[in-house]
Design an enzyme around this catalytic site. Structure first.
Site, PDB file in Angstrom:
ATOM      1  N   GLU A 257       0.706  -1.249   0.179  1.00  0.00           N
ATOM      2  CA  GLU A 257       0.098   0.214   0.015  1.00  0.00           C
ATOM      3  C   GLU A 257       0.964   1.336  -0.107  1.00  0.00           C
ATOM      4  OE1 GLU A 257      -3.360   0.773  -0.268  1.00  0.00           O
ATOM      5  OE2 GLU A 257      -3.958  -1.265  -0.096  1.00  0.00           O
TER       6      GLU A 257
ATOM      7  N   GLU B  46      -1.933  14.175  -1.487  1.00  0.00           N
ATOM      8  CA  GLU B  46      -0.863  14.707  -0.845  1.00  0.00           C
ATOM      9  C   GLU B  46      -0.279  14.063   0.279  1.00  0.00           C
ATOM     10  OE1 GLU B  46      -2.199  18.323   1.143  1.00  0.00           O
ATOM     11  OE2 GLU B  46      -0.182  18.972   1.832  1.00  0.00           O
TER      12      GLU B  46
END
Ligand SMILES: [Zn+2]
Length: 184
Positions: free
Chosen positions: A95, A149
């Site tokens: 991930e 972000e």
């Protein structure tokens, strides 16, 4: 029979017909399952396993901003769901690579938190596992996938009200108050 008494009703209320035979008599079996009155098919909504990484740079923690609902635009930790035939540690490495193009090493397990994740009209229940991780090699990252972000934020300065998922908010609050567990 124990009836589910949650705020949003039974967790499988969105599933009105038997997924196997299509019969309308798909009724509550217990707080996390429904059963077909015709064919007997029983479906359980079990907890999904999810992982989150605690990656520090000095006294700062790496936060990611969610690019997708639920909690789009709010802060999060890198991580996600564990896939079939995968360990939680492998899932976390995968991930973090997908979300940030960052290579990490899982150092040690920290703690767990149950969570509710509203997805596609179902309150998916998760068991979130938190791990202390270290960056391997370059510390530069490129947000992608479901992250818009990412930023290292001083742990003490993190406003936990800007963290979307309750399990992540509790975890970061715990880390702010128990910084020492990261030193193990
Ligand atoms: Zn059926």
């Amino acid at each position: 029979m124990k009836k589910y008494q949650g705020e949003t009703g039974h967790p499988l209320s969105v599933m009105q017909y038997c997924p196997k035979c299509g019969h309308a008599g798909f009724v509550v079996n217990d707080e996390r399952s429904k059963k077909c009155e015709k064919c007997g098919f029983t479906f359980y909504l079990n907890c999904a396993t999810a992982v989150a990484g605690v990656i520090m740079k000095g006294e700062s923690l790496l936060l990611t901003r969610r690019a997708e609902e639920p909690y789009k635009g709010m802060w999060d930790l890198p991580g996600g769901f564990v896939e079939f035939d995968e360990t939680p540690e492998e899932a976390l490495v995968r991930e973090v690579k997908e979300e940030l193009s960052l290579k990490i090493r899982v150092k040690h397990y920290l703690f767990s938190q149950p969570n509710v994740y509203a997805f596609s009209s179902v309150d998916v229940r998760t068991t979130d596992l938190f791990f202390r991780c270290e960056v391997e090699g370059s510390e530069s990252f490129v947000p992608s996938d479901d992250v818009s972000e990412a930023r290292f934020v001083p742990l003490r300065e993190i406003d936990v009200q800007k963290i979307g998922l309750s399990s992540i908010r509790k975890a970061v609050t715990f880390l702010q108050n128990h910084r020492e567990i990261l030193e193990k």
